[in-house]
Design a protein around this motif. Structure first.
Motif, PDB file in Angstrom:
ATOM      1  N   VAL A   1       0.852  -1.196   0.000  1.00 17.64           N
ATOM      2  CA  VAL A   1       0.000   0.000   0.000  1.00 17.64           C
ATOM      3  C   VAL A   1       0.890   1.250   0.000  1.00 17.64           C
ATOM      4  O   VAL A   1       0.532   2.290   0.556  1.00 17.64           O
ATOM      5  CB  VAL A   1      -0.991   0.025   1.191  1.00 17.64           C
ATOM      6  N   GLU A   2       2.060   1.127  -0.613  1.00 20.49           N
ATOM      7  CA  GLU A   2       2.965   2.279  -0.680  1.00 20.49           C
ATOM      8  C   GLU A   2       2.357   3.376  -1.558  1.00 20.49           C
ATOM      9  O   GLU A   2       1.528   3.096  -2.427  1.00 20.49           O
ATOM     10  CB  GLU A   2       4.334   1.847  -1.213  1.00 20.49           C
ATOM     11  N   ASP A   3       2.789   4.618  -1.329  1.00 25.65           N
ATOM     12  CA  ASP A   3       2.379   5.726  -2.193  1.00 25.65           C
ATOM     13  C   ASP A   3       3.226   5.625  -3.460  1.00 25.65           C
ATOM     14  O   ASP A   3       4.391   6.008  -3.473  1.00 25.65           O
ATOM     15  CB  ASP A   3       2.599   7.074  -1.484  1.00 25.65           C
ATOM     16  N   ARG A   4       2.634   5.102  -4.507  1.00 24.25           N
ATOM     17  CA  ARG A   4       3.434   4.754  -5.684  1.00 24.25           C
ATOM     18  C   ARG A   4       4.035   5.979  -6.362  1.00 24.25           C
ATOM     19  O   ARG A   4       5.160   5.926  -6.865  1.00 24.25           O
ATOM     20  CB  ARG A   4       2.588   3.942  -6.664  1.00 24.25           C
ATOM     21  N   GLU A   5       3.288   7.081  -6.397  1.00 21.69           N
ATOM     22  CA  GLU A   5       3.851   8.288  -7.024  1.00 21.69           C
ATOM     23  C   GLU A   5       5.045   8.802  -6.218  1.00 21.69           C
ATOM     24  O   GLU A   5       6.085   9.153  -6.777  1.00 21.69           O
ATOM     25  CB  GLU A   5       2.789   9.384  -7.108  1.00 21.69           C
ATOM     26  N   ALA A   6       4.890   8.851  -4.912  1.00 26.88           N
ATOM     27  CA  ALA A   6       5.998   9.323  -4.071  1.00 26.88           C
ATOM     28  C   ALA A   6       7.191   8.381  -4.188  1.00 26.88           C
ATOM     29  O   ALA A   6       8.338   8.831  -4.291  1.00 26.88           O
ATOM     30  CB  ALA A   6       5.541   9.430  -2.621  1.00 26.88           C
ATOM     31  N   MET A   7       6.920   7.101  -4.187  1.00 23.86           N
ATOM     32  CA  MET A   7       8.019   6.134  -4.247  1.00 23.86           C
ATOM     33  C   MET A   7       8.729   6.182  -5.595  1.00 23.86           C
ATOM     34  O   MET A   7       9.925   5.920  -5.681  1.00 23.86           O
ATOM     35  CB  MET A   7       7.490   4.734  -3.963  1.00 23.86           C
ATOM     36  N   ALA A   8       7.994   6.512  -6.654  1.00 23.97           N
ATOM     37  CA  ALA A   8       8.633   6.613  -7.967  1.00 23.97           C
ATOM     38  C   ALA A   8       9.585   7.804  -8.018  1.00 23.97           C
ATOM     39  O   ALA A   8      10.555   7.800  -8.773  1.00 23.97           O
ATOM     40  CB  ALA A   8       7.564   6.745  -9.060  1.00 23.97           C
ATOM     41  N   ALA A   9       9.295   8.825  -7.195  1.00 26.68           N
ATOM     42  CA  ALA A   9      10.098  10.054  -7.245  1.00 26.68           C
ATOM     43  C   ALA A   9      11.166  10.111  -6.162  1.00 26.68           C
ATOM     44  O   ALA A   9      12.109  10.902  -6.261  1.00 26.68           O
ATOM     45  CB  ALA A   9       9.182  11.273  -7.102  1.00 26.68           C
ATOM     46  N   VAL A  10      11.045   9.301  -5.139  1.00 27.13           N
ATOM     47  CA  VAL A  10      11.870   9.531  -3.943  1.00 27.13           C
ATOM     48  C   VAL A  10      13.344   9.201  -4.172  1.00 27.13           C
ATOM     49  O   VAL A  10      14.222   9.865  -3.617  1.00 27.13           O
ATOM     50  CB  VAL A  10      11.313   8.748  -2.732  1.00 27.13           C
ATOM     51  N   LYS A  11      13.647   8.237  -4.999  1.00 31.65           N
ATOM     52  CA  LYS A  11      15.050   7.876  -5.178  1.00 31.65           C
ATOM     53  C   LYS A  11      15.830   9.037  -5.807  1.00 31.65           C
ATOM     54  O   LYS A  11      16.908   9.406  -5.306  1.00 31.65           O
ATOM     55  CB  LYS A  11      15.159   6.613  -6.048  1.00 31.65           C
ATOM     56  N   ASP A  12      15.298   9.619  -6.896  1.00 28.82           N
ATOM     57  CA  ASP A  12      16.006  10.734  -7.530  1.00 28.82           C
ATOM     58  C   ASP A  12      16.137  11.910  -6.578  1.00 28.82           C
ATOM     59  O   ASP A  12      17.191  12.550  -6.491  1.00 28.82           O
ATOM     60  CB  ASP A  12      15.270  11.185  -8.801  1.00 28.82           C
ATOM     61  N   TYR A  13      15.050  12.206  -5.830  1.00 26.28           N
ATOM     62  CA  TYR A  13      15.121  13.340  -4.906  1.00 26.28           C
ATOM     63  C   TYR A  13      16.124  13.078  -3.793  1.00 26.28           C
ATOM     64  O   TYR A  13      16.941  13.934  -3.456  1.00 26.28           O
ATOM     65  CB  TYR A  13      13.738  13.628  -4.301  1.00 26.28           C
ATOM     66  N   SER A  14      16.058  11.896  -3.229  1.00 25.14           N
ATOM     67  CA  SER A  14      16.935  11.606  -2.097  1.00 25.14           C
ATOM     68  C   SER A  14      18.397  11.547  -2.520  1.00 25.14           C
ATOM     69  O   SER A  14      19.291  11.903  -1.744  1.00 25.14           O
ATOM     70  CB  SER A  14      16.512  10.321  -1.386  1.00 25.14           C
ATOM     71  N   ASP A  15      18.668  11.139  -3.751  1.00 21.74           N
ATOM     72  CA  ASP A  15      20.049  11.171  -4.242  1.00 21.74           C
ATOM     73  C   ASP A  15      20.613  12.586  -4.201  1.00 21.74           C
ATOM     74  O   ASP A  15      21.811  12.788  -3.959  1.00 21.74           O
ATOM     75  CB  ASP A  15      20.125  10.635  -5.672  1.00 21.74           C
ATOM     76  N   SER A  16      19.726  13.583  -4.427  1.00 18.31           N
ATOM     77  CA  SER A  16      20.188  14.977  -4.442  1.00 18.31           C
ATOM     78  C   SER A  16      20.628  15.435  -3.051  1.00 18.31           C
ATOM     79  O   SER A  16      21.313  16.447  -2.922  1.00 18.31           O
ATOM     80  CB  SER A  16      19.083  15.902  -4.963  1.00 18.31           C
TER      81      SER A  16
END
Ligand SMILES: [Fe+2]
Length: 266
Positions: free
Chosen positions: A14-29
């Motif tokens: 039940v993960e937030d799929r939109e957030a999870m799709a974006a979080v790796k690129d953001y967190s890398d920053s």
């Protein structure tokens, strides 16, 4: 400076799929030195959920400190719950963890507060075996005073006020007192699905209790989020990063001088 990403309660399934799709690129920053995941990685402890979690976690190439939550014990497998509650976690997640993280100014070590069965009705609540936890903290007592020691757990040892989930972690207060004598500077936790930072003062010491929000759809009055914890030689800064309208947005930042968090100072 040590840059720490603190995730919790992703609840794959039940993960937030939109957030999870974006979080790796953001967190890398944010250039993390270490990724900490404070449990409830899956929703029901299903094999398919663990496989999704494994694949996502494996995308972070750096050190990782991971601890399970109550949702990582299979809900539908009575045998596993009774006799092998962390079998799937150990098979899919534990090999990804570096166990502990230590650099020249920060040490992070995990402790599992979740249990397969408990002698009470609500098995979702946390438990601490204080003697067991003391063995963990004793193992890091050799570290020099300049190293800020952080404990990673799923359940807050003492629940914060004004959050949507209340409860008691068994032996939580006794554990906090023990940590107050063990030169622990902070506790990273999850479970309540909202970010918080609270200063605890057990045994005349100071400990920052730092809770991460959730990256699941099981939000409780706050957006999906994770924490960015920055430890410099002078202070500790915690920023909750919320998922709002399709973007990650840095929100509230808490700042604390580092010296009171260490008995002998940096
Ligand atoms: Fe959770």
């Amino acid at each position: 400076m040590t840059s720490i990403l603190q995730f919790s309660d992703i609840h794959f399934g039940v993960e937030d799929r939109e957030a999870m799709a974006a979080v790796k690129d953001y967190s890398d920053s944010l250039a993390p030195d270490v990724v900490v995941i404070c449990g409830d990685i899956t929703q029901d402890g299903k094999t398919s959920e663990f496989k999704s979690a494994r694949d996502w976690i494996a995308r972070f190439s750096g050190p990782k400190v991971i601890t399970p939550g109550n949702h990582d014990i299979p809900v539908y497998g009575v045998f596993q719950r009774l006799f092998d509650p962390f079998g799937r976690y150990n098979k899919y997640i534990a090999p990804l963890s570096d166990g502990v993280y230590i650099d020249e100014s920060v040490a992070i070590f995990p402790y599992n507060t979740s249990r397969g069965i408990q002698a009470k009705l609500d098995w979702s609540l946390g438990v601490v075996d204080v003697a067991d936890l003391k063995r963990v903290t004793d193992a890091f007592s050799y570290l020099p005073p300049r190293v800020l020691k952080l404990l990673a757990v799923h359940h807050p040892l003492i629940y914060p006020p004004n959050t949507p989930l209340s409860g008691d972690t068994k032996n939580g207060h006794a554990a906090m007192d023990m940590l107050g004598t063990a030169d622990i500077g902070g506790i990273l936790s999850g479970h309540v699905h909202t970010p918080f930072v609270i200063e605890r003062t057990p045994k005349k010491s100071e400990i920052l209790s730092i809770g991460s929000g959730t990256l699941s759809t099981r939000i409780r009055g706050k957006p999906a989020s994770f924490n960015h914890v920055e430890v410099s030689k002078d202070d500790v800064k915690v920023t909750a990063i919320d998922w709002i309208n399709g973007h990650f947005v840095r929100q509230e930042t808490w700042r604390k001088d580092r010296a009171p968090l260490q008995k002998t100072g940096p």
